[in-house]
Design a protein around this motif. Structure first.
Motif, PDB file in Angstrom:
ATOM      1  N   ALA A 115       0.824  -1.206   0.000  1.00 43.14           N
ATOM      2  CA  ALA A 115       0.000   0.000   0.000  1.00 43.14           C
ATOM      3  C   ALA A 115       0.855   1.251   0.000  1.00 43.14           C
ATOM      4  CB  ALA A 115      -0.932  -0.007   1.211  1.00 43.14           C
ATOM      5  N   THR A 116       1.931   1.256   0.775  1.00 41.58           N
ATOM      6  CA  THR A 116       2.817   2.422   0.830  1.00 41.58           C
ATOM      7  C   THR A 116       3.534   2.620  -0.502  1.00 41.58           C
ATOM      8  OG1 THR A 116       3.140   2.221   3.209  1.00 41.58           O
ATOM      9  CG2 THR A 116       4.810   3.442   1.994  1.00 41.58           C
ATOM     10  N   CYS A 117       4.036   1.532  -1.081  1.00 44.03           N
ATOM     11  CA  CYS A 117       4.731   1.642  -2.375  1.00 44.03           C
ATOM     12  C   CYS A 117       3.802   2.198  -3.449  1.00 44.03           C
ATOM     13  CB  CYS A 117       5.266   0.280  -2.804  1.00 44.03           C
ATOM     14  SG  CYS A 117       6.652  -0.332  -1.821  1.00 44.03           S
ATOM     15  N   GLU A 118       2.565   1.713  -3.479  1.00 46.74           N
ATOM     16  CA  GLU A 118       1.635   2.120  -4.534  1.00 46.74           C
ATOM     17  C   GLU A 118       1.087   3.527  -4.314  1.00 46.74           C
ATOM     18  OE1 GLU A 118      -1.212  -1.020  -4.510  1.00 46.74           O
ATOM     19  OE2 GLU A 118       0.023  -2.329  -5.790  1.00 46.74           O
ATOM     20  N   ARG A 119       1.209   4.036  -3.100  1.00 43.78           N
ATOM     21  CA  ARG A 119       0.688   5.365  -2.784  1.00 43.78           C
ATOM     22  C   ARG A 119       1.612   6.469  -3.287  1.00 43.78           C
ATOM     23  NH1 ARG A 119      -0.784   5.769   3.310  1.00 43.78           N
ATOM     24  NH2 ARG A 119      -2.191   4.141   2.564  1.00 43.78           N
ATOM     25  N   HIS A 120       2.886   6.164  -3.501  1.00 42.44           N
ATOM     26  CA  HIS A 120       3.874   7.180  -3.858  1.00 42.44           C
ATOM     27  C   HIS A 120       4.392   6.937  -5.271  1.00 42.44           C
ATOM     28  CE1 HIS A 120       3.994   8.665   0.277  1.00 42.44           C
ATOM     29  NE2 HIS A 120       4.042   7.414   0.664  1.00 42.44           N
ATOM     30  N   ALA A 121       4.666   8.040  -5.963  1.00 41.67           N
ATOM     31  CA  ALA A 121       5.148   7.940  -7.342  1.00 41.67           C
ATOM     32  C   ALA A 121       6.489   7.225  -7.409  1.00 41.67           C
ATOM     33  CB  ALA A 121       5.260   9.340  -7.946  1.00 41.67           C
ATOM     34  N   TRP A 122       7.320   7.397  -6.353  1.00 43.15           N
ATOM     35  CA  TRP A 122       8.639   6.772  -6.360  1.00 43.15           C
ATOM     36  C   TRP A 122       8.595   5.314  -5.901  1.00 43.15           C
ATOM     37  CZ3 TRP A 122       8.815   5.183  -1.448  1.00 43.15           C
ATOM     38  CH2 TRP A 122       8.228   5.982  -0.456  1.00 43.15           C
ATOM     39  N   GLY A 123       7.451   4.871  -5.417  1.00 46.00           N
ATOM     40  CA  GLY A 123       7.360   3.531  -4.852  1.00 46.00           C
ATOM     41  C   GLY A 123       7.398   2.451  -5.917  1.00 46.00           C
ATOM     42  N   GLN A 124       8.035   1.363  -5.599  1.00 48.37           N
ATOM     43  CA  GLN A 124       8.071   0.204  -6.497  1.00 48.37           C
ATOM     44  C   GLN A 124       7.983  -1.056  -5.645  1.00 48.37           C
ATOM     45  OE1 GLN A 124      11.783  -0.762  -8.589  1.00 48.37           O
ATOM     46  NE2 GLN A 124      10.583  -1.211 -10.414  1.00 48.37           N
ATOM     47  N   VAL A 125       6.993  -1.868  -5.901  1.00 53.05           N
ATOM     48  CA  VAL A 125       6.821  -3.106  -5.135  1.00 53.05           C
ATOM     49  C   VAL A 125       7.869  -4.107  -5.601  1.00 53.05           C
ATOM     50  CG1 VAL A 125       5.276  -5.018  -4.604  1.00 53.05           C
ATOM     51  CG2 VAL A 125       4.360  -2.693  -4.815  1.00 53.05           C
ATOM     52  N   GLN A 126       8.778  -4.460  -4.700  1.00 55.29           N
ATOM     53  CA  GLN A 126       9.845  -5.401  -5.036  1.00 55.29           C
ATOM     54  C   GLN A 126       9.794  -6.673  -4.198  1.00 55.29           C
ATOM     55  OE1 GLN A 126      13.767  -3.238  -5.873  1.00 55.29           O
ATOM     56  NE2 GLN A 126      12.622  -1.629  -4.832  1.00 55.29           N
ATOM     57  N   LEU A 127       9.187  -6.605  -3.020  1.00 55.29           N
ATOM     58  CA  LEU A 127       9.112  -7.768  -2.143  1.00 55.29           C
ATOM     59  C   LEU A 127       7.797  -8.504  -2.353  1.00 55.29           C
ATOM     60  CD1 LEU A 127      10.498  -6.151   1.129  1.00 55.29           C
ATOM     61  CD2 LEU A 127      11.726  -7.632  -0.469  1.00 55.29           C
ATOM     62  N   THR A 128       7.865  -9.814  -2.432  1.00 55.04           N
ATOM     63  CA  THR A 128       6.687 -10.646  -2.666  1.00 55.04           C
ATOM     64  C   THR A 128       6.073 -11.089  -1.341  1.00 55.04           C
ATOM     65  OG1 THR A 128       7.924 -12.714  -2.639  1.00 55.04           O
ATOM     66  CG2 THR A 128       7.805 -11.532  -4.754  1.00 55.04           C
ATOM     67  N   PRO A 129       4.825 -11.574  -1.366  1.00 54.47           N
ATOM     68  CA  PRO A 129       4.246 -12.135  -0.136  1.00 54.47           C
ATOM     69  C   PRO A 129       5.101 -13.256   0.451  1.00 54.47           C
ATOM     70  CG  PRO A 129       2.548 -11.842  -1.803  1.00 54.47           C
ATOM     71  CD  PRO A 129       3.860 -11.570  -2.478  1.00 54.47           C
ATOM     72  N   GLY A 130       5.735 -14.024  -0.437  1.00 56.18           N
ATOM     73  CA  GLY A 130       6.556 -15.135   0.026  1.00 56.18           C
ATOM     74  C   GLY A 130       7.752 -14.700   0.849  1.00 56.18           C
TER      75      GLY A 130
END
Length: 393
Positions: free
Chosen positions: A237-252
């Protein structure tokens, strides 16, 4: 085995190519979580740090016969995300000069901006000798595998001194850490501030109760798979809220860490009307707390400060921890008692023109950093301290 037995270099395509007990024998029993075998394995096995995501494992290991005597976690990088020692400008300069900047060899850990040992040496071994051997292996293997450069990120002060002495360009940047000189209570901590700022911090911290928010820390046997799932959801949620955010870590990744490292994982949760509305995923040792990822599903004044700073400062005082590292960036932390702390990196770029330009940039950057430290000290009311690594890079 005799120390005159020849060393053998072995580069690992996965940290799981070496038994966890062998790797962790180099780190010691009280090692920071980011260099433990379980942490690196969780990164790689979960698909968070793989060649497909721009992190190709390239771990350097030295052996005497069947015995692992030294290692350095390393990755061939195909971008600069997730490092927090920002070299995007260097990559742009390389492109303008016609130099292929990627891949590069990074000695360090994925998505872990914390100062920890990077050159892991077995007890009883010749430390200077094996440090030089690991550095030589890093440079040689980087050249042979088509990398443009070698970058040691977040080494210890002692390792940074060594790397600088070996001719690498030493870069000094800042984080903001809370340090405990021996506070007996949260009120002791507040007493370091003048009355105006002390009252401000009291008002901010009191806001949680007036909003009906209860803060708690979940540890050890209380942690469940649901907490791991929640940690990933907040992080995303934090990554997607910011323009600089990038989701790199998986649920696993989160599920593996919660399962494999319950001794070091902590979750701060903010609960309102029986629902968890915000949380922070932290890691802890006996002496240090490391803030990692946070997120929320509701917006309330000062909620971020409650979850990520104030509650954990109080926890550290109660536990007698000496340092709280809340992560990269965040000049807003200075007015809340977090002190400027030098962190280091060391670099060598094989193209001589670019390497010279980077060394010049590092020199000028350090001069500007001294001014930033002086301003932070003024806000904190602290005595000046010299930036480590004052020698010319």
């Amino acid at each position: 085995m005799p120390t005159d037995t020849p060393l053998r270099l072995r580069i690992l395509d996965a940290v799981t190519d070496v038994p966890a007990a062998d790797w962790d024998s180099l780190t010691g029993p009280d090692a920071p979580p980011f260099i433990r075998h379980a942490w690196l394995a969780a990164m790689e096995e979960s698909g968070s740090a793989t060649e497909e995501t721009g992190w190709a494992p390239h771990h350097l290991t030295l052996w005497r016969g069947p015995t692992l005597v030294a290692a350095a976690p390393a990755y061939r990088k195909f971008h600069s995300m997730g490092e927090y020692i920002y070299d995007f400008g260097w990559a742009d300069a390389a492109a303008r000069a016609g130099v292929e900047y990627y891949p590069k060899l990074l000695v360090g850990g994925p998505l872990s901006p914390a100062t920890v040992p990077r050159l892991l040496i077995a007890e009883g071994e010749d430390v200077p000798l094996l440090r030089k051997a690991l550095l030589s292996a890093a440079v040689q293997s980087a050249r042979e595998s088509g990398c443009s450069s070698v970058h040691f990120l977040y080494p210890t002060d002692d390792e940074a001194d060594f790397l600088e002495e070996q001719g690498l360009a030493r870069r000094v940047t800042l984080q903001f850490h809370w340090k405990n000189p021996g506070y007996g209570s949260y009120d002791d901590y507040l007493s370091r501030f003048d009355s105006k700022r002390r009252n401000q911090l009291k008002r901010e911290r009191a806001a949680a109760a007036s909003q009906g928010i209860l803060l708690r820390t979940v540890r050890r046997e209380e942690l469940t798979a649901a907490h791991a799932k929640r940690a990933h959801e907040f992080y995303t949620a934090t990554c997607e809220r910011h323009a600089w955010g990038q989701v790199q870590l998986t649920p696993g990744f989160f599920s593996r860490v919660f399962q494999a490292m319950p001794d070091t994982v902590e979750m701060v949760e903010a609960v309102r009307e029986g629902q968890v509305i915000a949380g922070a995923f932290n890691l802890a040792t006996k002496e240090r707390l490391y803030g990692r990822y946070w997120g929320s599903v509701e917006e309330h004044p000062f909620l971020h400060f409650h979850v990520c700073l104030y509650h954990s400062v109080d926890d550290c005082i109660r536990a007698g921890r000496k340092v709280f590292e809340p992560g990269a960036g965040g000049e807003h932390k200075v007015s809340r008692g977090f002190e400027p702390s030098a962190v280091h990196s060391a670099h060598v770029i094989f193209d001589r023109r670019l390497d010279s330009a980077v060394r010049d940039h590092v020199r000028r950057e350090r001069a500007r950093l001294n001014l930033a430290v002086e301003e932070a000290e003024r806000i904190c009311g602290l005595k000046p301290w010299p930036l480590p690594g004052s020698r010319e890079p």
